[in-house]
Design a protein around this motif. Structure first.
Motif, short mmCIF file in Angstrom:
data_model
loop_
_atom_site.label_atom_id
_atom_site.label_comp_id
_atom_site.label_asym_id
_atom_site.label_seq_id
_atom_site.Cartn_x
_atom_site.Cartn_y
_atom_site.Cartn_z
N THR A 74 -42.04 3.55 96.79
CA THR A 74 -40.78 3.02 96.28
C THR A 74 -39.90 4.15 95.75
O THR A 74 -40.36 4.99 94.99
CB THR A 74 -41.04 2.01 95.15
N ASN A 75 -38.65 4.14 96.16
CA ASN A 75 -37.67 5.09 95.63
C ASN A 75 -36.58 4.34 94.87
O ASN A 75 -36.54 4.34 93.65
CB ASN A 75 -37.08 5.94 96.76
N ASP A 76 -35.71 3.67 95.60
CA ASP A 76 -34.66 2.87 94.98
C ASP A 76 -35.03 1.38 95.03
O ASP A 76 -35.57 0.91 96.02
CB ASP A 76 -33.32 3.06 95.70
N ILE A 77 -34.73 0.66 93.95
CA ILE A 77 -34.95 -0.78 93.90
C ILE A 77 -33.60 -1.48 93.70
O ILE A 77 -32.87 -1.17 92.75
CB ILE A 77 -35.89 -1.18 92.75
N TRP A 78 -33.29 -2.37 94.62
CA TRP A 78 -32.07 -3.18 94.48
C TRP A 78 -32.42 -4.48 93.76
O TRP A 78 -33.42 -5.12 94.05
CB TRP A 78 -31.49 -3.52 95.85
N TYR A 79 -31.56 -4.84 92.81
CA TYR A 79 -31.68 -6.13 92.11
C TYR A 79 -30.50 -7.00 92.50
O TYR A 79 -29.36 -6.52 92.55
CB TYR A 79 -31.67 -5.93 90.60
N TYR A 80 -30.81 -8.26 92.78
CA TYR A 80 -29.74 -9.23 93.03
C TYR A 80 -30.06 -10.48 92.21
O TYR A 80 -31.13 -11.07 92.34
CB TYR A 80 -29.63 -9.60 94.50
N GLU A 81 -29.12 -10.87 91.34
CA GLU A 81 -29.30 -12.02 90.49
C GLU A 81 -28.42 -13.16 91.00
O GLU A 81 -27.20 -13.08 90.94
CB GLU A 81 -28.94 -11.69 89.04
N LEU A 82 -29.07 -14.19 91.52
CA LEU A 82 -28.34 -15.33 92.06
C LEU A 82 -27.76 -16.16 90.92
O LEU A 82 -28.51 -16.69 90.10
CB LEU A 82 -29.26 -16.19 92.93
N PRO A 83 -26.44 -16.29 90.84
CA PRO A 83 -25.84 -17.05 89.72
C PRO A 83 -25.93 -18.55 89.94
O PRO A 83 -26.01 -19.04 91.07
CB PRO A 83 -24.39 -16.58 89.74
N LEU A 84 -25.93 -19.27 88.85
CA LEU A 84 -25.83 -20.73 88.93
C LEU A 84 -24.40 -21.13 89.31
O LEU A 84 -23.45 -20.44 88.95
CB LEU A 84 -26.18 -21.35 87.58
N PRO A 85 -24.25 -22.21 90.04
CA PRO A 85 -22.90 -22.69 90.35
C PRO A 85 -22.14 -22.99 89.05
O PRO A 85 -22.73 -23.32 88.02
CB PRO A 85 -23.15 -23.96 91.16
N GLU A 86 -20.84 -22.85 89.11
CA GLU A 86 -20.02 -23.10 87.93
C GLU A 86 -20.24 -24.53 87.42
O GLU A 86 -20.24 -25.49 88.17
CB GLU A 86 -18.54 -22.90 88.29
N LYS A 120 -28.39 -1.18 91.63
CA LYS A 120 -29.48 -0.35 92.19
C LYS A 120 -30.09 0.50 91.08
O LYS A 120 -29.39 1.06 90.26
CB LYS A 120 -28.95 0.53 93.32
N TYR A 121 -31.43 0.58 91.10
CA TYR A 121 -32.17 1.36 90.10
C TYR A 121 -32.95 2.46 90.80
O TYR A 121 -33.74 2.20 91.72
CB TYR A 121 -33.13 0.44 89.34
N ASP A 122 -32.72 3.71 90.38
CA ASP A 122 -33.42 4.85 90.97
C ASP A 122 -34.79 4.97 90.30
O ASP A 122 -34.97 5.71 89.34
CB ASP A 122 -32.60 6.13 90.78
N PHE A 123 -35.75 4.23 90.83
CA PHE A 123 -37.08 4.20 90.23
C PHE A 123 -37.77 5.56 90.29
O PHE A 123 -38.36 6.01 89.31
CB PHE A 123 -37.96 3.16 90.92
N ARG A 124 -37.71 6.23 91.44
CA ARG A 124 -38.47 7.47 91.60
C ARG A 124 -37.98 8.56 90.65
O ARG A 124 -38.78 9.31 90.08
CB ARG A 124 -38.37 7.93 93.06
#
Length: 199
Positions: A74-86, A120-124
């Motif tokens: 693992t080098n870079d980790i992408w995070y995606y947070e799915l929002p709740l509908p309004e 994006k988080y640079d884990f390495r």
């Protein structure tokens, strides 16, 4: 662990998506071992954060979907947070999540850029920096352990020498006096401060 073992047996790249309760990989023991294996022997490239209530009524614990492959660490980790509908606070069994709500995420997946829901988080880099900062402390701890072991060995040897002087009761007076002086010298060595110690 079973999935990770299976991926190692299959041809490269070997991919998987696994649902994890929030916080599971932050634990100790087996959780820490799984996380270490995952980050160093697999490419954990994306963590997809699901909204509250997705698995209602079975659990209210927030969940994540981990996407990883086996071909590199693992080098870079992408995070995606799915929002709740309004207007929604959470999903329920009667009002579950809908496929259409993944549309923005699917579009982002093909063209990844940071936004209010993705980062994006640079884990390495963070991992290497943590190792660099921790190394002096590990080395100091190792030296302290070696010094403590040497002191324990010295104390044991001096104690055995002192105990061996018990035979002086069977010796002539002059030999007894000499042995007593020897014992006194050994005791002084035991209580004498170390040359490296400070006041």
């Amino acid at each position: 662990q079973l999935i990770m073992r299976r991926l190692k047996q299959k041809p490269t790249p070997g991919r998987a998506a696994v649902v994890f309760p929030n916080g599971v990989l932050s634990g100790d023991g087996i959780c820490a071992k799984i996380k270490e294996d995952l980050l160093n022997n697999f490419n954990l490239h994306t963590i997809f954060r699901l909204p509250n209530g997705v698995f209602e009524p079975y659990t209210k614990i927030p969940t994540n979907v981990l996407f990883f492959e086996r071909y590199q660490q693992t080098n870079d980790i992408w995070y995606y947070e799915l929002p709740l509908p309004e207007g929604r606070k959470n999903y329920t069994k009667k009002k579950p999540i809908q496929d259409v709500e993944f549309a923005d995420c699917l579009a982002w997946w093909k063209n990844r850029q940071e936004n209010e829901f993705a980062w994006k988080y640079d884990f390495r880099e963070a991992y290497n920096q943590a190792i660099k900062e921790a190394t002096p402390h590990w080395e100091a701890a190792k030296k302290a352990e070696e010094s403590a072991n040497q002191c324990a060995k010295t104390v044991k040897e001096l104690t055995e020498q002192i105990n061996s002087q018990g035979k002086y009761n069977k010796l002539p007076l002059l030999e007894k006096t000499s042995d007593k002086n020897h014992i006194k010298e050994l005791k002084n060595k035991l209580i004498a401060p170390s040359p490296n110690s400070t006041a």
